[in-house]
Design an enzyme around this catalytic site. Sequence first.
Site, short mmCIF file in Angstrom:
data_model
loop_
_atom_site.label_atom_id
_atom_site.label_comp_id
_atom_site.label_asym_id
_atom_site.label_seq_id
_atom_site.Cartn_x
_atom_site.Cartn_y
_atom_site.Cartn_z
N ARG A 89 0.82 -1.22 0.00
CA ARG A 89 0.00 0.00 0.00
C ARG A 89 0.85 1.26 0.00
O ARG A 89 0.42 2.30 -0.48
CB ARG A 89 -0.92 0.01 1.22
CG ARG A 89 -2.10 -0.93 1.09
CD ARG A 89 -2.85 -1.09 2.39
NE ARG A 89 -3.27 0.17 2.98
CZ ARG A 89 -3.85 0.28 4.17
NH1 ARG A 89 -4.05 -0.82 4.91
NH2 ARG A 89 -4.22 1.45 4.64
N LYS A 107 1.89 -2.20 4.87
CA LYS A 107 1.55 -0.78 5.02
C LYS A 107 2.35 -0.19 6.18
O LYS A 107 2.28 -0.68 7.30
CB LYS A 107 0.05 -0.62 5.22
CG LYS A 107 -0.40 0.77 5.62
CD LYS A 107 -0.84 0.80 7.07
CE LYS A 107 -1.28 2.18 7.48
NZ LYS A 107 -1.51 2.25 8.95
N HIS A 119 2.81 -15.91 2.68
CA HIS A 119 1.47 -16.38 2.30
C HIS A 119 0.38 -15.68 3.11
O HIS A 119 0.27 -15.90 4.32
CB HIS A 119 1.32 -17.89 2.53
CG HIS A 119 2.42 -18.72 1.99
ND1 HIS A 119 2.58 -18.99 0.63
CD2 HIS A 119 3.44 -19.37 2.60
CE1 HIS A 119 3.63 -19.76 0.46
NE2 HIS A 119 4.17 -20.00 1.63
N TYR A 122 -0.95 -10.01 6.67
CA TYR A 122 -1.12 -8.55 6.75
C TYR A 122 -0.11 -8.02 7.75
O TYR A 122 -0.07 -8.48 8.91
CB TYR A 122 -2.52 -8.14 7.18
CG TYR A 122 -2.60 -6.65 7.44
CD1 TYR A 122 -2.51 -5.74 6.38
CD2 TYR A 122 -2.70 -6.15 8.74
CE1 TYR A 122 -2.53 -4.37 6.61
CE2 TYR A 122 -2.71 -4.78 8.97
CZ TYR A 122 -2.63 -3.90 7.91
OH TYR A 122 -2.64 -2.54 8.13
N ALA A 136 2.08 -18.89 7.23
CA ALA A 136 0.91 -18.62 6.39
C ALA A 136 -0.28 -18.17 7.22
O ALA A 136 -0.62 -18.79 8.23
CB ALA A 136 0.55 -19.88 5.61
N ASN A 142 -3.25 -3.90 14.07
CA ASN A 142 -2.59 -2.63 14.43
C ASN A 142 -3.48 -1.59 15.08
O ASN A 142 -3.02 -0.50 15.43
CB ASN A 142 -1.92 -2.02 13.19
CG ASN A 142 -2.90 -1.74 12.07
OD1 ASN A 142 -4.01 -2.29 12.02
ND2 ASN A 142 -2.50 -0.88 11.14
#
Length: 221
Positions: A89, A107, A119, A122, A136, A142
């Site tokens: 991002r 991000k 895999h 985030y 994975a 966050n």
Amino acid sequence: MNFEIKQLFDLFHTQAADYLSAFRYPWEALDGIKQMILNLGEKLPADEYEQRAEGVWVHKTAKVFPSAYLGTPCIIGPETEVRHCAFIRGSALVGANCVIGNSVELKNVILFDNVQVPHYNYVGDSILGYKSHMGAGSITSNVKSDKSLIVIHNGDERIETGRKKIGAILGDCVEVGCNSVLNPGTIIGRNSNVYPVSCVRGVVPENSIWKNNGMVCIKNS
């Protein structure tokens, strides 16, 4: 456990060494990642890095699959692989010999050299140390559900960060098991492991193992 930057990371393994060395605690560095990347990018050697868009620099030895998205600003280091449908991002500094896998989202992060998020991961508002690996489906959370400011819990010690967003801080050589959730403000010390399908919060000491029930065991030397 000491969770200062100098205790968690070997700064030799990141282009952000000078930037990080200006701070004591890792979460203090999160706000300036975007500008740090822009400053670094302008100084990268043109014979080694290709500027693919404004604020996007990719090392010529890196492999970026056609379906990957590279948001601005970001730097992709040498020999790193960014696989199909990865979503960077922006505000992502990715080191050398890293793996950013299929459908991974990054991000506002610093990834040291040799980090693997291969895999369905985030990783947001986080710093991942040298040779750290997320199994994975493991993710960083966050933001707290009530959107309150994040407090770092180290046993009975409570550290007010004043921040609404902190993902996880992984020291060098941390292994996170598959499908684990690292809750806001999680800090995992060097050479530690997290069992698969864990829900982790607070500070995990270095050289230890976080088990499924939240019990922490020190590794045998």
